[in-house]
Write a protein that holds these residues in place. Structure first.
Motif, PDB file in Angstrom:
ATOM      1  N   LEU A 424      40.376  41.120  38.528  1.00 45.45           N
ATOM      2  CA  LEU A 424      39.619  40.034  39.139  1.00 45.45           C
ATOM      3  C   LEU A 424      39.439  38.908  38.132  1.00 45.45           C
ATOM      4  O   LEU A 424      39.255  39.152  36.935  1.00 45.45           O
ATOM      5  N   SER A 425      39.465  37.702  38.622  1.00 48.69           N
ATOM      6  CA  SER A 425      39.265  36.531  37.779  1.00 48.69           C
ATOM      7  C   SER A 425      37.826  36.053  37.898  1.00 48.69           C
ATOM      8  O   SER A 425      37.237  36.061  38.987  1.00 48.69           O
ATOM      9  N   ALA A 426      37.271  35.620  36.775  1.00 50.37           N
ATOM     10  CA  ALA A 426      35.915  35.073  36.796  1.00 50.37           C
ATOM     11  C   ALA A 426      35.834  33.810  37.633  1.00 50.37           C
ATOM     12  O   ALA A 426      34.752  33.430  38.096  1.00 50.37           O
ATOM     13  N   ASP A 427      36.953  33.146  37.854  1.00 54.69           N
ATOM     14  CA  ASP A 427      36.951  31.956  38.699  1.00 54.69           C
ATOM     15  C   ASP A 427      36.705  32.304  40.164  1.00 54.69           C
ATOM     16  O   ASP A 427      36.239  31.457  40.923  1.00 54.69           O
ATOM     17  N   VAL A 428      37.027  33.526  40.540  1.00 53.75           N
ATOM     18  CA  VAL A 428      36.870  33.965  41.932  1.00 53.75           C
ATOM     19  C   VAL A 428      35.633  34.851  42.094  1.00 53.75           C
ATOM     20  O   VAL A 428      34.862  34.691  43.030  1.00 53.75           O
ATOM     21  N   MET A 429      35.449  35.803  41.169  1.00 61.57           N
ATOM     22  CA  MET A 429      34.300  36.698  41.186  1.00 61.57           C
ATOM     23  C   MET A 429      33.675  36.689  39.791  1.00 61.57           C
ATOM     24  O   MET A 429      34.060  37.491  38.932  1.00 61.57           O
ATOM     25  N   PRO A 430      32.714  35.843  39.545  1.00 60.37           N
ATOM     26  CA  PRO A 430      32.178  35.690  38.183  1.00 60.37           C
ATOM     27  C   PRO A 430      31.580  36.964  37.603  1.00 60.37           C
ATOM     28  O   PRO A 430      31.645  37.183  36.398  1.00 60.37           O
ATOM     29  N   ASP A 431      30.964  37.791  38.443  1.00 58.81           N
ATOM     30  CA  ASP A 431      30.365  39.034  37.957  1.00 58.81           C
ATOM     31  C   ASP A 431      31.136  40.263  38.431  1.00 58.81           C
ATOM     32  O   ASP A 431      30.615  41.371  38.406  1.00 58.81           O
ATOM     33  N   TRP A 432      32.358  40.037  38.870  1.00 55.60           N
ATOM     34  CA  TRP A 432      33.256  41.099  39.354  1.00 55.60           C
ATOM     35  C   TRP A 432      32.723  41.755  40.625  1.00 55.60           C
ATOM     36  O   TRP A 432      33.098  42.869  40.941  1.00 55.60           O
TER      37      TRP A 432
END
Length: 457
Positions: A424-432
């Motif tokens: 997962l990317s922090a750009d899409v899910m910052p806290d996973w």
């Protein structure tokens, strides 16, 4: 960490010796009588030893204790310890302190996400002999809990195996009333297939929010009498109940009432709500991080987002049974729920799937003309292969066949949220776990074509 104690009663003299003394038996009968007495005494002692061998001794859980905050931990080696804060704390206002004196250990926590008092540094315990009739017992003094909550936890031998019993309403009910004896059946911490042969964390007291509590005489008893209830993990996901977490108590029910008011406002204004999203914090996020995507893709349908942070399947079921689908006739309902069943209690995928199936039944019963778009639970944890993501993947495999292609339709858009290697990317899910504005835009673009097809039916 453990102190084992046994109590073996002293055998009473056999009745036959007393009777012989009263009758003054002739001396010639004494040898036979003596042999009988020795045999009887031996049988009694053998039976006593067998009984005590079958019932293991109590295990006293006396320490050493570890105290943890969301962002740190410390060993309770002296009279008091404060959990240290990192250089850049995510919860700077929180404070967690533990104390011990004269056999009593205390936990004080303020504005804490998670504060724990843990037994984790002793030798592994084999708790299998205690599971059938055993209890976890303690004396507890809840001194302050108006803005907090408690949970009792126990790990099993497998990795990532932590079982919990929530105790929020009970803790608030006894706050300020002095010491209480609490006994929980060990079955409260068991699930089918769990291994309790080498338990390294036999007890954890977890606090959330703000509170103060003290413990003494914490122990595991082989045959105890439980005096506290616990949810049945086999039916928990399908048993309707409001969300009972310390951080949700002040807003969860008011949000429910607000949503009922919004539904009435749409109806009174003659607005036809065509689209409803149902779920947890990810659904609630359409009102925050996802607001721009919502306005661009779904607002024109007078859409409603019935999402509540922290909700599990049983909490959504309670909401549906208490009016959140009444008073409107949406053409499409989008349902995505279950990741809190995973993250909060590492639930068996089968029981989470059962909760989702129960929700589908509730939606179809209350809205028989509505098309339901069932979304796969989104990925969580940064890297592929994490234990919580694996549970979500198993749930998705179980719920996909629930779609019949007529009224229920399944859609898995998880590839749109992951990178090529599954991370997962922090750009899409910052806290996973939760979506960013860019993440909501990806979701909207992935599901809008299917929603439009279902709206056109």
């Amino acid at each position: 960490m453990t102190a084992l104690t046994t109590m073996t009663p002293t055998p009473h003299p056999p009745r036959s010796t007393k009777a012989a003394h009263r009758r003054h038996l002739p001396a010639r009968q004494w040898p036979a009588l003596a042999a009988a007495v020795l045999l009887n005494l031996g049988l009694n002692l053998g039976l006593s030893a067998a009984v005590h061998a079958a019932e293991p001794p109590a295990i006293n859980l006396t320490g050493p204790w570890t105290v943890t905050d969301f962002e740190g931990r410390a060993a309770l080696t002296g009279a008091q310890v404060v959990v240290p804060k990192p250089a850049q704390p995510r919860v700077p206002a929180s404070r967690v302190t533990a104390t011990q004196a004269n056999g009593t250990v205390g936990l004080q926590f303020k504005d804490s996400w998670i504060a724990q008092l843990r037994l984790e540094d002793g030798p592994p315990l084999d708790l299998r002999p205690y599971l059938a009739e055993g209890t976890l017992e303690m004396d507890i003094d809840v001194r302050e809990m108006a803005d907090g909550g408690l949970k009792f936890k126990m790990n099993c031998a497998s990795e990532h195996c932590e079982r919990k019993v929530p105790w929020l309403p009970e803790a608030r009910a006894v706050a300020g009333k002095g010491w209480r004896h609490v006994a929980l059946a060990l079955r409260c911490f068991m699930r089918e297939g769990d291994d309790f042969s080498r338990v390294t964390v036999p007890f954890t007291l977890e606090g959330m929010g703000t509170g103060e509590v003290a413990l003494r005489q914490v122990r595991i008893v082989a045959r105890g009498q439980a005096n506290a209830a616990c949810p049945d993990y086999r039916t928990q996901s399908v048993t309707p109940i409001p969300l009972q977490e310390s951080w949700a108590m002040n807003w969860w029910m008011p949000r429910h009432e607000k949503k009922l008011t919004e539904i009435r406002a749409h109806r009174d204004a003659g607005r036809d709500v065509k689209l409803v999203f149902i779920g947890d914090s990810i659904t609630e996020g359409w009102e925050n991080a996802g607001q721009a995507a919502w306005q661009a893709h779904f607002a024109r349908h007078n859409a409603m987002a019935l999402g509540y942070g922290g909700d599990r399947t049983e909490n959504v079921l309670w909401r549906l049974q208490n009016g959140e689908l009444d008073g409107m006739t949406p053409k499409v309902v989008v349902l995505m729920i279950g990741t809190n069943n995973t993250g909060d209690r590492q639930e068996d995928p089968r029981t989470t799937a059962a909760g989702i199936r129960r929700l589908l039944t509730e939606i179809q019963t209350r809205q028989p003309a509505t098309q339901v778009l069932l979304l796969a639970i989104y990925p969580r944890e940064q890297q592929a292969g994490g234990p919580l993501r694996a549970i979500n993947d198993q749930v998705n495999a179980l719920i996909a066949p629930m779609a019949d292609g007529r009224r229920v339709h399944f859609l898995n858009i998880n590839r749109h949220l992951m990178q090529a290697d599954g991370s997962l990317s922090a750009d899409v899910m910052p806290d996973w776990l939760h979506l960013s504005p860019a993440g909501y835009e990806r979701v909207a673009q992935a599901i809008e074509p299917v929603i439009e097809q279902l709206l056109a039916r």
